[in-house]
Write an enzyme that holds these catalytic residues in place. Structure first.
Site, PDB file in Angstrom:
ATOM      1  N   GLY A 150      39.541   0.060 -11.138  1.00  0.00           N
ATOM      2  CA  GLY A 150      38.901  -0.440 -12.347  1.00  0.00           C
ATOM      3  C   GLY A 150      38.603   0.721 -13.479  1.00  0.00           C
ATOM      4  O   GLY A 150      38.485   1.736 -13.006  1.00  0.00           O
ATOM      5  N   CYS A 151      38.632   0.251 -14.557  1.00  0.00           N
ATOM      6  CA  CYS A 151      38.324   1.343 -15.751  1.00  0.00           C
ATOM      7  C   CYS A 151      37.126   2.006 -15.845  1.00  0.00           C
ATOM      8  O   CYS A 151      36.916   3.014 -16.013  1.00  0.00           O
ATOM      9  CB  CYS A 151      38.461   0.594 -17.077  1.00  0.00           C
ATOM     10  SG  CYS A 151      37.526  -1.106 -17.438  1.00  0.00           S
ATOM     11  N   ASN A 152      36.005   1.148 -15.632  1.00  0.00           N
ATOM     12  CA  ASN A 152      34.656   1.817 -15.174  1.00  0.00           C
ATOM     13  C   ASN A 152      34.436   2.627 -14.175  1.00  0.00           C
ATOM     14  O   ASN A 152      33.984   3.988 -14.339  1.00  0.00           O
ATOM     15  CB  ASN A 152      33.494   0.652 -15.068  1.00  0.00           C
ATOM     16  CG  ASN A 152      33.287   0.018 -16.336  1.00  0.00           C
ATOM     17  OD1 ASN A 152      33.460   0.372 -17.481  1.00  0.00           O
ATOM     18  ND2 ASN A 152      33.180  -1.572 -16.016  1.00  0.00           N
ATOM     19  N   VAL A 153      35.152   2.212 -12.996  1.00  0.00           N
ATOM     20  CA  VAL A 153      35.208   3.263 -11.982  1.00  0.00           C
ATOM     21  C   VAL A 153      35.948   4.511 -12.301  1.00  0.00           C
ATOM     22  O   VAL A 153      35.556   5.609 -11.402  1.00  0.00           O
ATOM     23  CB  VAL A 153      35.885   2.255 -10.873  1.00  0.00           C
ATOM     24  CG1 VAL A 153      36.259   3.386  -9.653  1.00  0.00           C
ATOM     25  CG2 VAL A 153      35.419   1.122 -10.542  1.00  0.00           C
ATOM     26  N   THR A 154      36.905   4.589 -12.960  1.00  0.00           N
ATOM     27  CA  THR A 154      37.742   5.709 -13.325  1.00  0.00           C
ATOM     28  C   THR A 154      37.012   6.691 -13.961  1.00  0.00           C
ATOM     29  O   THR A 154      36.833   7.832 -13.551  1.00  0.00           O
ATOM     30  CB  THR A 154      38.958   5.376 -14.235  1.00  0.00           C
ATOM     31  OG1 THR A 154      39.875   4.711 -13.387  1.00  0.00           O
ATOM     32  CG2 THR A 154      39.575   6.758 -14.632  1.00  0.00           C
TER      33      THR A 154
END
Length: 348
Positions: A150-154
């Site tokens: 996930g982009c936020n996770v990255t």
């Protein structure tokens, strides 16, 4: 060797960004693009900026259409890629840009996504440090399935993992507040994503530990720490089309100095072309990363609060999704990791 590529969900933001980046990849050739509602239309009707693909027609998203390609990228909504991936067999390298194969816990999937669990795939965040000292890229070599983070996770994982792996920050009381652009939600027609609702405003969502990226962040940071972590994660929707600025903070371990902190992040990212630690006192802007496969990190120690502050900026559609997918695919196939990707953004 040229690898044949199919992209499912080519009419969406993630699919469009995959196509934009793949147009410059010397080893990958896009031969098939698919969609659901837009099937039968010209690709350039729904992605008019992708002029090099003029003449390509969007086909229906079925396993039959996708089979027979060397690489299949699934840029589909969460909960939609698992079933079709099950039908593709083992002949292709399948890269899921959605959430369906990210979580290793079936219970966490059921709790946060409330749909059928399709198992976990090798995780496509090459730079993620692991507790034993290795990096996640070692787990991507030669695989034929990849789950893109996930982009936020990255943004949160890259910001905090080095400190956890080095033992300079505490695994409890991790806090991340993110400013995020609405393209992360895809092309969904929702009232809160309308320009009239977004412009001149900002609002938090997924507040109180209910956002679907929470278990994935915990999964990554636990892997870096070697012990269970606790995270408070709050995304804030802001009026920029794309990009993430993550402010992640953590308590210092007793006796740790600012020099120890900086050394941990420098060691983690010294040789990483796509994750760059900025000089002391410098902090990134989202605009510095637009169009690039880079995550830029600024680091500070708040002595009074006894906390580390990591500011991470990235383009959610590139390093947060499509760029990570291509970078991980390069590794899986034994190609140079940077092939077809750039560290240079677009300005102004």
């Amino acid at each position: 060797m040229v690898f044949s590529v199919a992209i499912a969900g080519a009419s969406g933001y993630a699919g469009g960004e995959l196509l934009r980046l793949l147009a410059a990849h010397p080893e990958f050739e896009v031969r098939t693009v698919t969609a659901h509602a837009n099937a039968g239309e010209l690709l350039t009707t729904v992605q008019p900026h992708l002029r090099s693909y003029a003449g390509m027609v969007l086909q229906p998203t079925t396993a039959e259409v996708l089979r027979g390609h060397d690489i299949v990228f699934l840029a589909l909504p969460h909960g939609k890629s698992g079933a079709i991936a099950d039908e593709l067999g083992e002949a292709s390298l399948v890269v899921d840009c959605g959430a369906d194969h990210r979580l290793t816990s079936a219970d966490a999937w059921t709790q946060f996504y409330k749909s059928e669990y399709h198992g976990s795939w090798p995780y496509g965040l090459p730079e993620l440090v692991l507790s034993e000292g290795a990096k996640q890229r070692e787990n991507l070599v030669g695989v034929n399935r990849i789950a893109v983070p996930g982009c936020n996770v990255t943004a949160v994982s890259l910001g905090l993992a080095p400190g956890l792996q080095a033992g300079v920050i505490q695994p409890a009381d991790l806090v991340a507040v993110l400013a995020v652009g609405p393209s992360g939600a895809g092309k969904t027609l929702r009232t809160d994503l309308l320009a009239s609702e977004l412009l001149g405003s900002a609002h938090a969502y997924g507040v109180g530990g209910v956002h679907r990226h929470v278990p994935e962040i915990i999964q990554n940071l636990t892997g870096a720490s070697g012990e269970r972590v606790s995270v408070s994660f709050t995304p804030v929707l802001v009026p920029m089309a794309r990009g993430i600025l993550a402010t992640s903070t953590a308590r210092l371990q007793p006796g740790v100095s600012a020099a120890d902190v900086r050394s941990a992040w420098e060691l983690a990212y010294a040789d990483e072309p796509f994750v760059q630690l900025l000089p002391e006192g410098s902090f990134p802007k989202v605009s510095d990363t637009i169009g690039a496969n880079t995550a830029l990190i600024g680091l500070a120690v708040d002595e009074a609060a006894e906390r580390v502050v990591a500011i991470t900026a990235l383009d959610n559609l590139v390093k947060g999704t499509a760029g990570a997918a291509i970078q991980s695919t390069n590794i899986a196939l034994g190609l140079p990791e940077q092939t077809g990707l750039t560290v240079n953004g677009v300005a102004p």
